[in-house]
Design a protein around this motif. Structure first.
Motif, PDB file in Angstrom:
ATOM      1  N   LEU A  26       0.824  -1.211   0.000  1.00 15.46           N
ATOM      2  CA  LEU A  26       0.000   0.000   0.000  1.00 15.46           C
ATOM      3  C   LEU A  26       0.858   1.261   0.000  1.00 15.46           C
ATOM      4  CD1 LEU A  26      -2.969  -0.682   2.471  1.00 15.46           C
ATOM      5  CD2 LEU A  26      -3.074  -0.425  -0.005  1.00 15.46           C
ATOM      6  N   VAL A  27       1.879   1.281   0.845  1.00 18.43           N
ATOM      7  CA  VAL A  27       2.737   2.461   0.930  1.00 18.43           C
ATOM      8  C   VAL A  27       3.537   2.638  -0.360  1.00 18.43           C
ATOM      9  CG1 VAL A  27       4.690   3.492   2.157  1.00 18.43           C
ATOM     10  CG2 VAL A  27       2.835   2.416   3.441  1.00 18.43           C
ATOM     11  N   SER A  28       3.967   1.532  -0.973  1.00 16.15           N
ATOM     12  CA  SER A  28       4.679   1.619  -2.249  1.00 16.15           C
ATOM     13  C   SER A  28       3.779   2.205  -3.344  1.00 16.15           C
ATOM     14  CB  SER A  28       5.173   0.231  -2.675  1.00 16.15           C
ATOM     15  OG  SER A  28       6.136  -0.265  -1.764  1.00 16.15           O
ATOM     16  N   ARG A  29       2.505   1.836  -3.330  1.00 15.84           N
ATOM     17  CA  ARG A  29       1.567   2.404  -4.302  1.00 15.84           C
ATOM     18  C   ARG A  29       1.358   3.895  -4.074  1.00 15.84           C
ATOM     19  NH1 ARG A  29      -3.305  -1.826  -5.761  1.00 15.84           N
ATOM     20  NH2 ARG A  29      -2.034  -3.712  -5.924  1.00 15.84           N
ATOM     21  N   LEU A  30       1.301   4.285  -2.814  1.00 11.80           N
ATOM     22  CA  LEU A  30       1.185   5.709  -2.512  1.00 11.80           C
ATOM     23  C   LEU A  30       2.382   6.485  -3.040  1.00 11.80           C
ATOM     24  CD1 LEU A  30      -0.187   5.694   1.153  1.00 11.80           C
ATOM     25  CD2 LEU A  30      -1.364   6.568  -0.872  1.00 11.80           C
ATOM     26  N   PHE A  94     -10.097  -1.558   8.566  1.00 13.08           N
ATOM     27  CA  PHE A  94      -9.003  -0.715   9.019  1.00 13.08           C
ATOM     28  C   PHE A  94      -9.218  -0.407  10.500  1.00 13.08           C
ATOM     29  CE2 PHE A  94      -7.946   1.541   4.723  1.00 13.08           C
ATOM     30  CZ  PHE A  94      -7.453   0.346   4.232  1.00 13.08           C
ATOM     31  N   ASN A  95      -8.204  -0.660  11.309  1.00 17.19           N
ATOM     32  CA  ASN A  95      -8.255  -0.306  12.732  1.00 17.19           C
ATOM     33  C   ASN A  95      -7.475   0.994  12.946  1.00 17.19           C
ATOM     34  OD1 ASN A  95      -9.532  -2.736  13.057  1.00 17.19           O
ATOM     35  ND2 ASN A  95      -7.932  -3.676  14.293  1.00 17.19           N
ATOM     36  N   GLU A 148     -19.419   7.436  -0.707  1.00 12.80           N
ATOM     37  CA  GLU A 148     -20.369   6.649  -1.480  1.00 12.80           C
ATOM     38  C   GLU A 148     -20.175   5.165  -1.167  1.00 12.80           C
ATOM     39  OE1 GLU A 148     -22.714   7.837  -3.330  1.00 12.80           O
ATOM     40  OE2 GLU A 148     -22.117   9.913  -2.996  1.00 12.80           O
ATOM     41  N   LYS A 149     -21.196   4.383  -1.407  1.00 12.38           N
ATOM     42  CA  LYS A 149     -21.167   2.966  -1.041  1.00 12.38           C
ATOM     43  C   LYS A 149     -19.996   2.235  -1.672  1.00 12.38           C
ATOM     44  CE  LYS A 149     -24.066  -1.166  -0.889  1.00 12.38           C
ATOM     45  NZ  LYS A 149     -25.381  -1.749  -1.217  1.00 12.38           N
ATOM     46  N   GLU A 150     -19.692   2.574  -2.942  1.00 10.08           N
ATOM     47  CA  GLU A 150     -18.639   1.846  -3.653  1.00 10.08           C
ATOM     48  C   GLU A 150     -17.259   2.114  -3.075  1.00 10.08           C
ATOM     49  OE1 GLU A 150     -20.982   3.649  -5.012  1.00 10.08           O
ATOM     50  OE2 GLU A 150     -22.212   2.177  -6.078  1.00 10.08           O
ATOM     51  N   THR A 151     -17.061   3.289  -2.505  1.00  9.24           N
ATOM     52  CA  THR A 151     -15.732   3.656  -2.020  1.00  9.24           C
ATOM     53  C   THR A 151     -15.702   3.870  -0.509  1.00  9.24           C
ATOM     54  OG1 THR A 151     -16.191   5.987  -2.477  1.00  9.24           O
ATOM     55  CG2 THR A 151     -15.104   4.728  -4.206  1.00  9.24           C
ATOM     56  N   LYS A 152     -16.765   3.531   0.161  1.00 12.52           N
ATOM     57  CA  LYS A 152     -16.867   3.760   1.592  1.00 12.52           C
ATOM     58  C   LYS A 152     -15.772   2.988   2.348  1.00 12.52           C
ATOM     59  CE  LYS A 152     -20.550   3.141   4.973  1.00 12.52           C
ATOM     60  NZ  LYS A 152     -21.925   2.739   5.034  1.00 12.52           N
ATOM     61  N   VAL A 153     -15.103   3.691   3.230  1.00  8.25           N
ATOM     62  CA  VAL A 153     -14.042   3.061   4.009  1.00  8.25           C
ATOM     63  C   VAL A 153     -14.651   2.259   5.157  1.00  8.25           C
ATOM     64  CG1 VAL A 153     -12.060   3.483   5.485  1.00  8.25           C
ATOM     65  CG2 VAL A 153     -12.387   4.849   3.429  1.00  8.25           C
ATOM     66  N   ILE A 154     -14.231   1.044   5.290  1.00  8.70           N
ATOM     67  CA  ILE A 154     -14.666   0.213   6.405  1.00  8.70           C
ATOM     68  C   ILE A 154     -13.588   0.295   7.480  1.00  8.70           C
ATOM     69  CG2 ILE A 154     -15.391  -2.081   7.117  1.00  8.70           C
ATOM     70  CD1 ILE A 154     -17.202  -0.726   5.057  1.00  8.70           C
ATOM     71  N   ALA A 155     -13.912   0.935   8.577  1.00  6.84           N
ATOM     72  CA  ALA A 155     -12.909   1.165   9.622  1.00  6.84           C
ATOM     73  C   ALA A 155     -13.572   1.183  10.987  1.00  6.84           C
ATOM     74  CB  ALA A 155     -12.185   2.489   9.366  1.00  6.84           C
ATOM     75  N   LYS A 156     -12.747   1.023  12.016  1.00  5.17           N
ATOM     76  CA  LYS A 156     -13.222   1.100  13.398  1.00  5.17           C
ATOM     77  C   LYS A 156     -12.100   1.637  14.273  1.00  5.17           C
ATOM     78  CE  LYS A 156     -11.873  -3.571  14.840  1.00  5.17           C
ATOM     79  NZ  LYS A 156     -12.330  -4.877  15.387  1.00  5.17           N
ATOM     80  N   LEU A 157     -12.465   2.084  15.453  1.00  5.68           N
ATOM     81  CA  LEU A 157     -11.484   2.546  16.415  1.00  5.68           C
ATOM     82  C   LEU A 157     -10.987   1.367  17.250  1.00  5.68           C
ATOM     83  CD1 LEU A 157     -13.138   5.840  17.719  1.00  5.68           C
ATOM     84  CD2 LEU A 157     -11.602   5.520  15.775  1.00  5.68           C
ATOM     85  N   ALA A 200      -7.859 -11.593   3.452  1.00  7.02           N
ATOM     86  CA  ALA A 200      -9.159 -11.148   3.951  1.00  7.02           C
ATOM     87  C   ALA A 200      -9.758 -10.063   3.070  1.00  7.02           C
ATOM     88  CB  ALA A 200      -9.038 -10.645   5.386  1.00  7.02           C
ATOM     89  N   VAL A 201      -8.925  -9.099   2.692  1.00  4.01           N
ATOM     90  CA  VAL A 201      -9.347  -8.012   1.802  1.00  4.01           C
ATOM     91  C   VAL A 201      -8.199  -7.761   0.818  1.00  4.01           C
ATOM     92  CG1 VAL A 201     -10.116  -5.620   1.613  1.00  4.01           C
ATOM     93  CG2 VAL A 201     -10.696  -6.960   3.659  1.00  4.01           C
ATOM     94  N   PRO A 202      -8.408  -8.007  -0.477  1.00  2.88           N
ATOM     95  CA  PRO A 202      -7.331  -7.815  -1.456  1.00  2.88           C
ATOM     96  C   PRO A 202      -6.759  -6.388  -1.387  1.00  2.88           C
ATOM     97  CG  PRO A 202      -9.190  -8.946  -2.446  1.00  2.88           C
ATOM     98  CD  PRO A 202      -9.644  -8.508  -1.080  1.00  2.88           C
ATOM     99  N   VAL A 203      -5.461  -6.306  -1.631  1.00  2.81           N
ATOM    100  CA  VAL A 203      -4.777  -5.014  -1.535  1.00  2.81           C
ATOM    101  C   VAL A 203      -5.389  -4.004  -2.507  1.00  2.81           C
ATOM    102  CG1 VAL A 203      -2.572  -3.823  -1.806  1.00  2.81           C
ATOM    103  CG2 VAL A 203      -2.646  -6.064  -0.720  1.00  2.81           C
ATOM    104  N   ASP A 204      -5.801  -4.459  -3.697  1.00  2.81           N
ATOM    105  CA  ASP A 204      -6.440  -3.543  -4.653  1.00  2.81           C
ATOM    106  C   ASP A 204      -7.664  -2.874  -4.039  1.00  2.81           C
ATOM    107  OD1 ASP A 204      -4.576  -4.101  -6.570  1.00  2.81           O
ATOM    108  OD2 ASP A 204      -5.801  -5.558  -7.646  1.00  2.81           O
ATOM    109  N   GLN A 205      -8.447  -3.643  -3.310  1.00  3.25           N
ATOM    110  CA  GLN A 205      -9.643  -3.095  -2.677  1.00  3.25           C
ATOM    111  C   GLN A 205      -9.274  -2.143  -1.531  1.00  3.25           C
ATOM    112  OE1 GLN A 205     -12.575  -6.004  -1.544  1.00  3.25           O
ATOM    113  NE2 GLN A 205     -13.684  -4.574  -0.232  1.00  3.25           N
ATOM    114  N   GLN A 206      -8.267  -2.531  -0.749  1.00  2.69           N
ATOM    115  CA  GLN A 206      -7.834  -1.663   0.339  1.00  2.69           C
ATOM    116  C   GLN A 206      -7.325  -0.324  -0.198  1.00  2.69           C
ATOM    117  OE1 GLN A 206      -5.475  -3.326   3.553  1.00  2.69           O
ATOM    118  NE2 GLN A 206      -5.933  -5.421   2.882  1.00  2.69           N
TER     119      GLN A 206
END
Length: 209
Positions: A26-30, A94-95, A148-157, A200-206
């Motif tokens: 992920l960081v390399s893609r950034l 994402f935590n 939006e639903k398609e790009t909504k981030v799934i995260a928690k504290l 669990a979640v492909p890197v492309d999706q993350q």
């Protein structure tokens, strides 16, 4: 004077049999998309992939301090945000870690063979000591879930960053940020984000999150 944001983003390399760490990808893609992101966000950022060892984390912290001193940022118009990213083997979201703990209790040796057991990270403090991020994570979480639903981030504290290298770097970074804020009046923050394993979640999706 226009406010300037500078993000310092890190991921981790392989560890404990995890050869392909998704945080590194992920960081390399950034990094590859740096110019477009800087233009879109109106902010500067730099990236690093850190080997999973206490020595390499400490070296990163030292080199970052030296680099930061050379830049000599103005405390009046620049906000520095350190964002460290690591993988969490049992999450599918994402935590956003709120707390770093002063304890190193490694379930396996780091990449240099070091494996502390219930040792304080910062000498002179009890292992139960903790430091909390100054970022308003509740507001950040709400804004992430407003997409939006398609790009909504799934995260928690989360208040448990573990006791391995993820927590190790987070506690040290929170300590440094506290010193920058209190002693030098700097606008500085830190955050650790645990991401799911690729199975669990492909890197492309993350990356789209």
């Amino acid at each position: 004077m226009e406010e300037i944001f500078a993000f310092h983003i890190t991921g981790f390399g392989k560890f404990c049999g995890v050869e392909n760490n998704p945080s590194a990808e992920l960081v390399s893609r950034l990094e590859k998309d740096r110019s477009s992101f800087e233009k879109t966000l109106g902010a500067h950022y730099d990236t690093n992939i850190i080997p999973v060892s206490t020595i390499d984390v400490q070296n990163y912290m030292l080199e970052d301090c030296i680099r930061d001193a050379k830049v000599q940022r103005s405390s009046s118009n620049c906000t520095d945000v350190w964002v460290h990213v690591g993988v969490h083997g049992s999450t599918d979201v994402f935590n956003l870690e709120e707390v770093g703990w002063n304890e190193a209790d490694f379930r396996c040796p780091d990449e240099r063979g070091f494996q502390p057991e219930k040792q304080p990270i910062w000498d002179g403090r009890d292992c139960s000591h903790s430091l909390r991020t100054s970022l308003p994570l509740g507001e950040i979480l709400e804004s992430l879930h407003d997409g939006e639903k398609e790009t909504k981030v799934i995260a928690k504290l989360s208040t448990d960053a573990g006791r391995f290298l993820c927590n190790f770097i987070y506690y040290l970074q929170l300590q440094r940020v506290s010193q920058l804020r209190e002693e030098l009046g700097r606008h500085a923050h830190a955050l650790f984000v645990h991401i799911p394993p690729a199975k669990a979640v492909p890197v492309d999706q993350q990356y789209l999150w």
